[in-house]
Design an enzyme around this catalytic site. Structure first.
Site, PDB file in Angstrom:
ATOM      1  N   GLU A  17       5.275  -5.158   1.846  1.00  0.00           N
ATOM      2  CA  GLU A  17       6.255  -4.424   1.051  1.00  0.00           C
ATOM      3  C   GLU A  17       5.789  -2.976   0.903  1.00  0.00           C
ATOM      4  O   GLU A  17       4.932  -2.687   0.056  1.00  0.00           O
ATOM      5  CB  GLU A  17       6.377  -5.045  -0.346  1.00  0.00           C
ATOM      6  N   HIS A  77       1.612  -7.976  -6.036  1.00  0.00           N
ATOM      7  CA  HIS A  77       2.845  -7.182  -5.957  1.00  0.00           C
ATOM      8  C   HIS A  77       2.526  -5.732  -6.339  1.00  0.00           C
ATOM      9  O   HIS A  77       1.700  -5.491  -7.221  1.00  0.00           O
ATOM     10  CB  HIS A  77       3.915  -7.771  -6.890  1.00  0.00           C
TER      11      HIS A  77
HETATM   12  P1  PGA Z   1      13.655  -4.620  -4.106  1.00  0.00           P
HETATM   13  O1  PGA Z   1      12.241  -5.212  -4.601  1.00  0.00           O
HETATM   14  O2  PGA Z   1      14.292  -5.652  -3.241  1.00  0.00           O
HETATM   15  O3  PGA Z   1      14.421  -4.356  -5.381  1.00  0.00           O
HETATM   16  O4  PGA Z   1      13.351  -3.373  -3.360  1.00  0.00           O
HETATM   17  C1  PGA Z   1      11.426  -5.916  -3.724  1.00  0.00           C
HETATM   18  C2  PGA Z   1      10.193  -6.398  -4.429  1.00  0.00           C
HETATM   19  O5  PGA Z   1       9.731  -5.737  -5.367  1.00  0.00           O
HETATM   20  O6  PGA Z   1       9.653  -7.457  -4.078  1.00  0.00           O
END
Ligand code: PGA
Length: 252
Positions: free
Chosen positions: A171, A96
């Site tokens: 992401e 992450h």
């Molecule tokens: P968010 O976070 O939906 O608050 O943008 C996504 C994540 O960190 O997986």
């Protein structure tokens, strides 16, 4: 339509009472609505056991936000993959952006973590994505290609033997918690690229699922889920609100 994945990453939020309530609210609604997709929550590690207790009927899957890169031993404060297995944890997040960029975890550390999880047959949600500066310099594809190739170079054999034990979550770092989401054109192009990069790394990789994460909300969930090659969503902020999380689960 193949089963979509809706995953909620609670991060370092809430206390025990709030976590149990949030888990109960989600379980109740999932049980009632009988969604076809796979729903996973990632509570803080300390609350994994209590949320498991709420989920006795295994209505949803429980995942860990983190795992140690090492097997059991003198690693103060760490939680091993065998400890997660002990708690019937089914999934674990790796790579992450908050761990890559705040805790400074390298691709090497991330691939060791994925290896530990493969050894215990715990499924991995492996996060990849570019930082804002990289996005601005149009380096999105080169960054994610490097991240994907690294993991295949290191644990390609394990991935080939069990391709469905890993899921990639794209992401963009600049989209996390910012309210910003890539345009549909950008998403189509990036997911097409991720699909091709993953598929070309192994013969059985076509079944590896791809998720999108970053400012997912009940308002944008449907269009994201309809985007070609997006097999599900990884949700941060909106997963802390049972109503919003359930609204996202209800979009498909
Ligand atoms: P968010 O976070 O939906 O608050 O943008 C996504 C994540 O960190 O997986």
């Amino acid at each position: 339509m193949s089963k979509k994945i809706i995953a909620g990453n609670w991060k370092q939020n809430g206390n025990l009472k709030q976590s149990i309530k949030l888990a109960r609210d989600i379980f109740a609604s999932v049980k009632k609505n009988k969604y076809k997709h796979e729903i996973i929550i990632f509570p803080p590690s300390l609350y994994l056991l209590e949320t498991q207790k709420v989920n006795r009927e295994n209505i949803i899957k429980i995942g860990s936000q983190n795992v140690s890169a090492y097997n059991d031993g003198a690693y103060t404060g760490e939680i091993s993959s065998s400890m997660l297995k002990d708690l019937s944890v089914k999934y674990c997040l790796v790579g992450h952006s908050e761990r890559r960029h705040i805790i400074k975890e390298s691709d090497k550390v991330c691939s060791s973590k994925a290896q530990r999880l493969y050894e215990k047959n715990i499924k991995i949600i492996y996060c990849i994505g570019e930082k804002l500066s990289e996005y601005k310099c149009k380096k999105t594809k080169s960054v994610i290609k490097k991240q994907i190739q690294y993991i295949f170079k290191n644990i390609g054999d394990q991935i080939n033997s069990k391709p469905n034990n890993i899921i990639f979550a794209y992401e963009p770092v600049w989209a996390i918690g910012s309210g910003l989401v890539p345009t549909s054109k950008e998403l189509l192009s990036t997911f097409d690229f991720i699909r091709k990069t993953v598929d070309s790394a192994g013969k059985k990789n076509k079944s590896i699922k791809l998720l999108y994460g970053g400012s997912v909300s009940p308002d944008n969930a449907l269009s994201l889920l309809k985007t070609k090659y997006i097999d599900g969503l990884l949700i941060g902020g909106a997963s802390l609100d049972a109503k919003k999380f359930i609204a996202i689960c209800s979009t498909i």
